[in-house]
Design an enzyme around this catalytic site. Structure first.
Site, PDB file in Angstrom:
ATOM      1  CE1 TYR A 128       0.879   4.055  -6.100  1.00 34.51           C
ATOM      2  CE2 TYR A 128       1.113   5.784  -4.482  1.00 34.51           C
ATOM      3  CZ  TYR A 128       1.403   4.489  -5.130  1.00 34.51           C
ATOM      4  OH  TYR A 128       2.466   3.889  -4.235  1.00 34.51           O
ATOM      5  CB  SER A 164      -0.892  -0.102   1.090  1.00 35.10           C
ATOM      6  OG  SER A 164      -1.910   0.960   1.095  1.00 35.10           O
ATOM      7  CE  LYS A 166      -0.430   1.183  -4.374  1.00 32.02           C
ATOM      8  NZ  LYS A 166       0.382  -0.330  -4.610  1.00 32.02           N
TER       9      LYS A 166
END
Ligand code: NAP
Length: 260
Positions: free
Chosen positions: A164, A150, A168
């Site tokens: 992004y 992560s 995550k």
């Protein structure tokens, strides 16, 4: 180390993933790794370095179903079990703002395919292939550890990293769902690695100067210039220990930072 340890690592060609393969090869002599990535030459290099008896190279895009099948079937055919997976493959781009005129929504969907949906699909295929379900197995029958890479920007807005960070955040919740559905048959944890000296950081410094606000950009440049980027081999040790030794109860299904 008496048990079997056959581990699949995605994004194994470079950076953190490559460091994970090297760490397992060097620190865990009885463990084998299936290394998945698109760069054939880098995968060949791993096989040459550590031998085909311990490294299986699967060259392909992780979003493609046949790559997942090749990794799962290849590992089972070669070593007879899959004991852990580290989902490490990841994409940072597009680095953009919501107020940008041409926000790359198709790029953001592609990012979600790599960073999130490939993991969902791979996990689903793996559970079905291994016959893992709450109805069919007791806790003591299973020994599958799933680690997902992560990032700190999964829990707070980090300028430019909308797609992004969101992808995550989704993998953090995926771990919570694996826990909710299958603990203790399957163990899972989502681990942020800190700021690591890999191609992703090179891309931030070289490609995204104008895509993120100056103070955030400067933070990454300063970390690099002051030698404070983490060495991938130092970080990889933590992921490898989790996948080989097993995920402790207190972090199962959770998001944690690598050095917590
Ligand atoms: P990297 O050097 O760019 O490595 C990315 C890896 O992912 C490469 O091995 C690449 O292999 C693989 N990959 C990308 N797209 C793929 C695809 N479609 N199919 C298969 N493999 C694919 O970056 P890294 O820093 O090591 O990144 C590893 C993980 O750490 C990522 O999940 C990233 O989000 C996370 N992370 C990194 C940092 C950092 O500071 N570096 C911080 C937080 C989180 P091929 O190109 O050969 O396919």
């Amino acid at each position: 180390m008496s048990k079997k340890y056959n581990i699949i690592i995605t994004g194994a060609s470079k950076g953190l993933g490559r460091a994970m393969v090297e760490t397992i090869m060097l620190k865990y002599p009885k463990a084998n790794v299936t290394a998945v990535a698109r760069s054939q030459a880098d995968l060949n290099d791993l096989v040459t370095k550590f031998g085909s008896s311990r490294v299986l190279a699967i060259c392909g895009d992780i979003t493609v179903k046949s790559t997942m099948e090749d990794a799962i079937n290849g590992t089972l055919n070669k070593w007879g079990s899959i004991d852990g997976v580290i989902f490490n493959a990841g994409l940072l781009s597009p680095v953009q703002h919501l107020h940008d005129q041409n926000y790359d929504i198709e790029g953001a969907k592609r990012l979600f395919d790599v960073n999130y949906f490939s993991i969902v699909q791979f996990t689903n295929m793996l559970f079905n292939k291994l016959g893992i379900s709450p109805r069919e197995m007791k806790g003591e029958d299973a020994n599958l550890n799933i680690i997902i890479v992560s990032t700190g920007s999964s829990t707070r807005a980090c300028d430019g990293f909308l797609a992004y960070g969101s992808s995550k955040a989704a993998v953090n919740l995926l771990c919570a769902h694996i826990h909710q559905e299958l603990y203790p048959i399957v163990r899972s944890v989502s681990v942020a690695p800190g700021v690591v000296d890999t191609n992703m950081q090179i891309d931030i410094r070289n490609q995204y100067k104008d895509a993120i606000i100056p103070e955030v950009y400067q933070k990454y440049v300063d970390l690099y210039n002051s030698g404070k980027l983490l060495n991938p081999m130092d970080v990889a040790v933590v992921y490898c220990k989790l996948v080989i030794d097993g995920i402790p109860d207190e972090v199962d299904g959770k998001y944690v930072r690598w050095n917590e």
